[in-house]
Design an enzyme around this catalytic site. Structure first.
Site: not given
Length: 290
Positions: A41, A68, A181, A183, A252, A281-282
């Site tokens: 991501n 994303e 991802d 989530n 992830d 941030d991943h």
């Protein structure tokens, strides 16, 4: 001599679950892999393209699943990927969401979306065939809060995903990999403080049941099949220095059917990609399949 240094608190000497080494990165090719598949991501491909290029050139994955991307199809940097040696299939809508699959072993049988008009209002799923492997990249909706309509939509999205996989594939025969991802932190060991996530998305029982349903159908959590330890994360909030404090979640995933999962070699989450200037941030998740 290759030296790999892993966070001592994980007590995983000699393993590559979290790569935090300085100096030369581990050469996963020593595991004799035939296909290297990565998922990441990137939290805006436009903002992260130089970092993606540097990472791809260093790790040389055969297939890269991106989430994303925040990039419309007509604005996707396909020429950049071509210059790196990849065919790329984007599926994006512009400002938000967006997924893509880049492959240097060919792309065929391109299928965007869930084949459900109500759930395909956002670009979150893409399936292509790379060689003999059916590759699915997914950016599962966040869900926001348990009392939000987006949470029910997330559960419906996950149910449709499982039904779609069941309609298309036989997990005992077909080589399928679901990357992305999702989530969802499947277990308490996949979050830094489970008590903080009671009554929140990503860890609720219905979400975890949906994840377990994918495994019950026939997928294998390739990372978890290799590493039992907690404290191994793929996402850390930008705020409050959470990355440096080790406050993360494992959301992830690389899930594969047994004909492919049985061939898994090296598996890692590349924490170094979360460092430096303007990171996502991943962190990427990488699996070598022999």
């Amino acid at each position: 001599l290759l030296q790999v240094v892993v966070d001592a608190r994980h007590d995983l000497p000699g393993k590559l679950a979290h790569r935090t080494s300085v100096g030369r990165r581990p050469d996963l090719r020593r595991y004799g892999a035939r296909v290297r598949i990565a998922t990441w991501n990137v939290d805006s491909l436009g903002a992260r393209l130089p970092r993606v290029q540097a990472w791809v050139e260093e790790f040389q994955p055969d297939v890269v699943c991106l989430q994303e991307t925040k990039c419309a199809d007509d604005a996707f940097p396909a020429m950049d990927f071509a210059a790196w040696g990849y065919d790329v299939v984007p599926h994006g809508e512009g400002r938000w969401n967006g997924v893509a699959i880049a492959s240097r072993i060919g792309v065929d049988d391109i299928r965007p979306g869930l084949e459900d008009a109500d759930l395909d209002v956002e670009a979150r799923l893409l399936t292509v065939r790379c060689g003999e492997v059916h590759v699915v990249t997914a950016y599962v909706p966040n869900g926001r809060t348990l009392d939000a309509p987006q949470y029910e939509q997330k559960l419906a999205w996950l149910a449709r995903l499982q039904a779609l996989l069941a309609d298309r594939y036989d997990p005992s025969v077909d080589q399928v990999v679901l990357c992305g991802d999702l989530n969802i932190a499947p277990e308490d060991r996949d979050v830094y403080d489970p008590a903080l996530y009671v009554g929140t998305t990503h860890t609720s029982e219905p979400e975890r049941a949906a994840f377990a349903g994918l495994l019950d159908w026939g997928l294998v959590d390739v990372f978890r099949a290799r590493y039992d330890a907690g404290g191994l994360y793929s996402w850390w909030d930008y705020r409050a220095g959470n990355f440096h404090k080790g406050k993360g979640m494992r959301i992830d995933h690389v899930l594969a059917t047994p004909p492919l999962a049985d061939r898994a070699g090296a598996v890692l989450i590349d924490r170094n990609a979360r460092k430096g200037e303007k990171p996502s941030d991943h962190a990427p998740v990488v699996v070598d399949f022999a």
